[in-house]
Design a protein around this motif. Structure first.
Motif, PDB file in Angstrom:
ATOM      1  N   GLY A  14       0.645  -1.332   0.305  1.00  0.00           N
ATOM      2  CA  GLY A  14       0.115  -0.167   0.142  1.00  0.00           C
ATOM      3  C   GLY A  14       0.543   1.266  -0.067  1.00  0.00           C
ATOM      4  N   ARG A  15       0.315   1.999   0.417  1.00  0.00           N
ATOM      5  CA  ARG A  15       0.931   3.520   0.034  1.00  0.00           C
ATOM      6  C   ARG A  15       1.579   4.240   1.265  1.00  0.00           C
ATOM      7  NH1 ARG A  15      -4.547   5.170  -1.397  1.00  0.00           N
ATOM      8  NH2 ARG A  15      -4.917   6.018  -3.384  1.00  0.00           N
ATOM      9  N   GLY A  16       1.975   3.794   2.206  1.00  0.00           N
ATOM     10  CA  GLY A  16       2.912   3.423   3.345  1.00  0.00           C
ATOM     11  C   GLY A  16       3.889   2.821   2.889  1.00  0.00           C
ATOM     12  N   ASP A  39      -8.839   0.596  15.388  1.00  0.00           N
ATOM     13  CA  ASP A  39      -8.224   1.740  15.607  1.00  0.00           C
ATOM     14  C   ASP A  39      -7.870   3.429  14.945  1.00  0.00           C
ATOM     15  OD1 ASP A  39      -7.633   1.196  18.279  1.00  0.00           O
ATOM     16  OD2 ASP A  39      -5.884   0.972  17.832  1.00  0.00           O
ATOM     17  N   TRP A  40      -9.038   2.816  13.463  1.00  0.00           N
ATOM     18  CA  TRP A  40      -9.016   3.543  12.513  1.00  0.00           C
ATOM     19  C   TRP A  40      -9.945   4.490  12.517  1.00  0.00           C
ATOM     20  CZ3 TRP A  40      -6.541   6.963   9.569  1.00  0.00           C
ATOM     21  CH2 TRP A  40      -7.330   7.344   9.096  1.00  0.00           C
ATOM     22  N   GLU A  41     -11.407   4.426  12.475  1.00  0.00           N
ATOM     23  CA  GLU A  41     -12.791   5.268  13.165  1.00  0.00           C
ATOM     24  C   GLU A  41     -11.780   6.180  14.104  1.00  0.00           C
ATOM     25  OE1 GLU A  41     -14.105   4.353  10.139  1.00  0.00           O
ATOM     26  OE2 GLU A  41     -14.582   6.225  10.726  1.00  0.00           O
ATOM     27  N   ARG A  43      -9.352   6.969  15.500  1.00  0.00           N
ATOM     28  CA  ARG A  43      -7.778   7.826  14.955  1.00  0.00           C
ATOM     29  C   ARG A  43      -8.268   9.141  13.768  1.00  0.00           C
ATOM     30  NH1 ARG A  43      -2.237   4.638  15.532  1.00  0.00           N
ATOM     31  NH2 ARG A  43      -2.107   7.223  14.345  1.00  0.00           N
ATOM     32  N   LYS A  44      -9.363   8.275  12.563  1.00  0.00           N
ATOM     33  CA  LYS A  44      -8.719   9.210  10.883  1.00  0.00           C
ATOM     34  C   LYS A  44      -9.340  10.761  11.225  1.00  0.00           C
ATOM     35  CE  LYS A  44     -12.456   8.731   7.952  1.00  0.00           C
ATOM     36  NZ  LYS A  44     -11.496   8.096   6.773  1.00  0.00           N
ATOM     37  N   GLY A  45      -9.542  11.179  12.582  1.00  0.00           N
ATOM     38  CA  GLY A  45     -10.324  12.885  12.180  1.00  0.00           C
ATOM     39  C   GLY A  45      -9.025  13.029  12.675  1.00  0.00           C
ATOM     40  N   PHE A  49      -6.258  14.660   6.524  1.00  0.00           N
ATOM     41  CA  PHE A  49      -7.542  14.103   4.888  1.00  0.00           C
ATOM     42  C   PHE A  49      -8.145  13.174   5.423  1.00  0.00           C
ATOM     43  CE2 PHE A  49      -4.163  16.912   2.602  1.00  0.00           C
ATOM     44  CZ  PHE A  49      -4.469  18.294   2.458  1.00  0.00           C
ATOM     45  N   GLY A  50      -7.606  13.004   6.773  1.00  0.00           N
ATOM     46  CA  GLY A  50      -9.408  11.217   6.826  1.00  0.00           C
ATOM     47  C   GLY A  50      -8.511  11.081   6.210  1.00  0.00           C
ATOM     48  N   THR A  51      -6.742  10.326   5.539  1.00  0.00           N
ATOM     49  CA  THR A  51      -6.372   9.202   4.885  1.00  0.00           C
ATOM     50  C   THR A  51      -5.063   8.850   5.796  1.00  0.00           C
ATOM     51  OG1 THR A  51      -5.804  10.683   3.611  1.00  0.00           O
ATOM     52  CG2 THR A  51      -7.321   9.541   2.958  1.00  0.00           C
ATOM     53  N   ALA A  63       0.772  14.637   5.626  1.00  0.00           N
ATOM     54  CA  ALA A  63      -0.326  13.618   4.902  1.00  0.00           C
ATOM     55  C   ALA A  63       0.655  13.963   3.454  1.00  0.00           C
ATOM     56  CB  ALA A  63      -1.419  13.550   5.234  1.00  0.00           C
ATOM     57  N   GLN A  64      -0.421  12.687   2.688  1.00  0.00           N
ATOM     58  CA  GLN A  64       0.043  12.054   1.444  1.00  0.00           C
ATOM     59  C   GLN A  64       0.607  11.559   1.242  1.00  0.00           C
ATOM     60  OE1 GLN A  64      -2.725  12.435  -0.565  1.00  0.00           O
ATOM     61  NE2 GLN A  64      -3.906  14.615   0.300  1.00  0.00           N
ATOM     62  N   SER A  65       0.640  10.168   0.556  1.00  0.00           N
ATOM     63  CA  SER A  65       2.110   9.640   0.348  1.00  0.00           C
ATOM     64  C   SER A  65       2.922   9.857  -0.695  1.00  0.00           C
ATOM     65  CB  SER A  65       1.476   8.193  -0.218  1.00  0.00           C
ATOM     66  OG  SER A  65       0.944   8.152  -1.489  1.00  0.00           O
ATOM     67  N   ASN A  66       2.616  10.426  -1.673  1.00  0.00           N
ATOM     68  CA  ASN A  66       4.013  10.812  -2.174  1.00  0.00           C
ATOM     69  C   ASN A  66       4.488  11.836  -2.306  1.00  0.00           C
ATOM     70  OD1 ASN A  66       4.356   9.335  -3.694  1.00  0.00           O
ATOM     71  ND2 ASN A  66       2.757   9.861  -5.552  1.00  0.00           N
TER      72      ASN A  66
HETATM   73  N1  LIG Z   1      -4.024  10.766  -1.855  1.00  0.00           N
HETATM   74  C1  LIG Z   1      -3.934   9.639  -0.721  1.00  0.00           C
HETATM   75  C2  LIG Z   1      -4.708   9.130  -0.286  1.00  0.00           C
HETATM   76  C3  LIG Z   1      -4.204   7.941   0.921  1.00  0.00           C
HETATM   77  C4  LIG Z   1      -5.138   6.549   1.276  1.00  0.00           C
HETATM   78  O1  LIG Z   1      -6.348   7.212   0.258  1.00  0.00           O
HETATM   79  N2  LIG Z   1      -5.452   6.037   1.953  1.00  0.00           N
HETATM   80  C5  LIG Z   1      -6.052   4.592   2.131  1.00  0.00           C
HETATM   81  C6  LIG Z   1      -4.749   3.468   2.777  1.00  0.00           C
HETATM   82  S1  LIG Z   1      -3.767   3.823   0.859  1.00  0.00           S
HETATM   83  C7  LIG Z   1      -7.171   5.095   3.379  1.00  0.00           C
HETATM   84  O2  LIG Z   1      -6.124   6.257   3.956  1.00  0.00           O
HETATM   85  N3  LIG Z   1      -7.966   4.304   3.924  1.00  0.00           N
HETATM   86  C8  LIG Z   1      -9.084   4.482   4.762  1.00  0.00           C
HETATM   87  C9  LIG Z   1      -9.903   5.857   4.358  1.00  0.00           C
HETATM   88  O3  LIG Z   1     -10.164   6.685   3.579  1.00  0.00           O
HETATM   89  O4  LIG Z   1     -10.985   5.741   5.703  1.00  0.00           O
HETATM   90  C10 LIG Z   1      -2.347   9.611  -0.268  1.00  0.00           C
HETATM   91  O5  LIG Z   1      -1.541   9.520  -1.140  1.00  0.00           O
HETATM   92  O6  LIG Z   1      -1.833   9.456   0.794  1.00  0.00           O
END
Ligand SMILES: N[C@@H](CCC(=O)N[C@@H](CS)C(=O)NCC(=O)O)C(=O)O
Length: 208
Positions: A14-16, A39-41, A43-45, A49-51, A63-66
């Motif tokens: 994945g992105r991490g 735990d995600w719900e 921690r999301k806040g 960007f909720g991700t 935030a943002q993987s790239n």
């Molecule tokens: N554009 C963001 C997208 C991040 C993303 O969508 N991450 C997913 C996991 S790979 C996530 O957090 N999903 C859980 C959610 O949206 O609640 C990035 O590149 O970091």
């Protein structure tokens, strides 16, 4: 050295994953915060960007993987200092985002829709990105995506190819990359055999 904490879901991929790999290859100490889905719900806040992934640097968050990949790539000497080579590195990483977004949109679909949409992706977009990434790789020397050496772009493409070949994506034939983009599979093997990548997976008990 700044205190780093990288938060991402608790799986290998994945992105991490590119940032985990880059920090490890660079020998940079970081807290590997593996977020459990339970735990995600809660921690999301707390994320911008909720991700995930997010990276905390001395208590500040990005935030943002790239963006994270570029930042840790600079720390780990896995991001080109030359602006043109940096742009090529970014290009490959953003291309993986484009196709990953299309695939991720199918993840939680009901089975019949998932099958139809995945087959449509296999019929067009996935081979398109595989062949175009392969072309870009070959245009820049064939071994790495930028600067003729390992960068975060290589790590990101490696993680994507591994996912495609893993069988984790129903309706996506695991031999698709091998059939469509053999040079990209050679690149995958090259990255997998990088000593830093090998050491990371040896430590975490996973076959690259
Ligand atoms: N554009 C963001 C997208 C991040 C993303 O969508 N991450 C997913 C996991 S790979 C996530 O957090 N999903 C859980 C959610 O949206 O609640 C990035 O590149 O970091």
């Amino acid at each position: 050295m700044a205190k780093l904490k990288l938060s991402y879901f608790d799986f290998h991929g994945g992105r991490g994953e590119p940032a985990r790999l880059a920090l490890s290859i660079g020998g940079i100490a970081f807290e590997d915060d593996r977020v459990q889905t339970s735990d995600w719900e809660r921690r999301k806040g707390d994320t911008p960007f909720g991700t995930l992934p997010v990276l905390e640097v001395d208590g500040q968050i990005v935030a943002q993987s790239n963006a994270i990949n570029r930042y840790v790539g600079k720390l780990a000497d896995l991001y080109p200092s030359d602006p043109w080579q940096a742009a090529l590195c970014d290009e490959a990483m953003e291309a993986v985002e484009d196709i990953a977004n299309k695939i991720n949109a199918t993840l939680f679909l009901p089975e019949e829709h998932k099958k139809a949409q995945r087959e449509a992706l296999v019929g067009g977009p996935i081979p398109f990105y595989l062949t175009r990434l392969q072309q870009r790789l070959e245009a820049h020397g064939g071994r790495y995506f930028a600067a003729n050496r390992l960068s975060v772009a290589d790590l990101k493409v490696f993680v994507w190819i591994r996912h495609l070949r893993s069988g984790a994506l129903d309706h996506v034939p695991t031999d698709l990359p091998d059939r469509v983009a053999p040079k990209l599979v050679e690149h995958y093997e090259r990255v997998k055999n990088d000593p830093g990548v090998k050491a990371y997976y040896a430590k975490h008990g996973v076959a690259g």
